[in-house]
Design a protein around this motif. Structure first.
Motif: not given
Ligand code: AR6
Ligand code: MG
Length: 308
Positions: A128-138
């Motif tokens: 379920x973690x993909x949105x966190x990878x997106x939001x903090x990608x930098x």
């Protein structure tokens, strides 16, 4: 429908994860299958209905958007509310037990450590973690911190948390590459190895390099696993992406063909592949069949807006 660039990749990540889940759900718990068999499955199905993987990903995305970032208490409530509305999505045994404890007065900070020895090392936090990878990608340090915190709501074991952090980082790495950019698979693995803080994951990542040209899928399952444990599914999902980096469709079909926890492995592989290639690389046939697609796309758009 977004064009190119970051928005297309955010859409690709969440839609890609949900389609992998919906297709993989049909083969969950089964053995290795022929590639052609999975291709036919993808053509035959009239709807791609998602399971707990996507349902929880939706909860994480909703909470990040509504809170404009991570708020643990808010995320717990979002996950619990969604589970209560649709408990039939195929949840693993752990999260519903934790939600019941919290409803009965246990603090969400401690509930997860009360199941299994040392908390859960299932792949439920990584899936379920993909949105966190997106939001903090930098920001890899922040990405790790929030991946751990979001994990610890239900998966407090070190292997569960580290699996989530690695999956989120793989999504971020994929997002940081341009879709047209030739992927250097060794460099991608090396970055993950440097990021990983647990020996089990480091060793699996190291073994992955030698497996990139392996054609025998049984060898892949033996070396990397295809189970419900985070350590036996997150490296496998990353491998599936690296095996078929140029085609979302081939990546998903390969992931489902490995058998085992197919919905979760294909969902995690789909999140990485979609983040790299963008939503327009996902076959329209699958996009049209995806349950609740408009809402999943709206969440991708919402995440993109709070990122930029
Ligand atoms: N010790 C022993 N077994 C464990 C431990 C531990 N510390 N931690 C987990 N397990 P769970 P999930 C085993 O319940 O990760 C769904 O199909 C234990 O057998 O936390 O949310 C999803 O789609 C436990 O039941 O669930 C996923 O594919 C199992 O790991 C999958 O289930 C799963 O951990 C996992 O969901
Ligand atoms: Mg599932």
């Amino acid at each position: 429908m977004p064009g190119e660039g970051l928005e297309s990749e955010f859409f690709g990540c969440l839609v890609g994860a949900a389609i992998g889940d919906g297709l993989g759900a049909w083969r969950e718990g089964r053995g290795i299958a022929e590639i052609e068999e999975i291709e036919h499955l993808g053509e035959r199905l009239e709807q791609l209905t998602y399971t707990d993987d996507t349902h929880m990903t939706i909860g994480v995305a909703e909470s990040l958007i509504e809170s404009n970032g991570f708020d643990g208490e808010h995320m717990v409530q979002a996950l619990m509310r969604n589970h209560e509305a649709e408990p039939w999505r195929g949840y693993g045994p752990g999260p519903p037990r934790i939600f019941r404890m919290i409803k009965n007065g246990e603090s969400w900070h401690s509930a997860a450590s009360k199941i299994y020895t040392g908390g859960s090392f299932g792949n439920g936090a990584a899936m379920r973690v993909a949105p966190i990878g997106l939001l903090y990608y930098c920001n890899p340090a922040k990405l790790r911190e929030i991946a751990y915190k979001s994990s610890s709501i239900t998966h407090s074991h070190e292997l569960g948390k580290e699996g989530a952090a690695l999956q989120a980082y793989a999504v971020a790495l994929a997002l940081n590459m341009a879709p047209g950019e030739e992927i250097d698979r060794d460099a991608f693995i090396l970055k993950l190895q440097k990021f990983a803080q647990n020996q089990i994951y480091r060793e699996k990542l190291a073994s992955m390099r030698k497996l990139l040209d392996e054609q025998d899928r049984q060898q892949i399952v033996v070396a990397l696993g295809n189970g419900i444990e985070a350590s036996r599914s997150v490296p496998t999902a990353i491998y599936c992406f690296l095996k078929q980096p140029r085609s979302y469709k081939d990546c998903i079909i390969y992931a489902v063909s490995l058998g085992g926890d197919t919905d979760t492995i294909a969902s995690m592989a789909g999140a990485i592949s979609g983040a790299y290639l963008g939503v327009n690389a996902i076959p329209p046939m699958w996009r049209l069949k995806l349950e609740n697609r408009a809402y999943i796309e709206a969440l991708a758009e919402g995440l993109c807006q709070i990122t930029t």
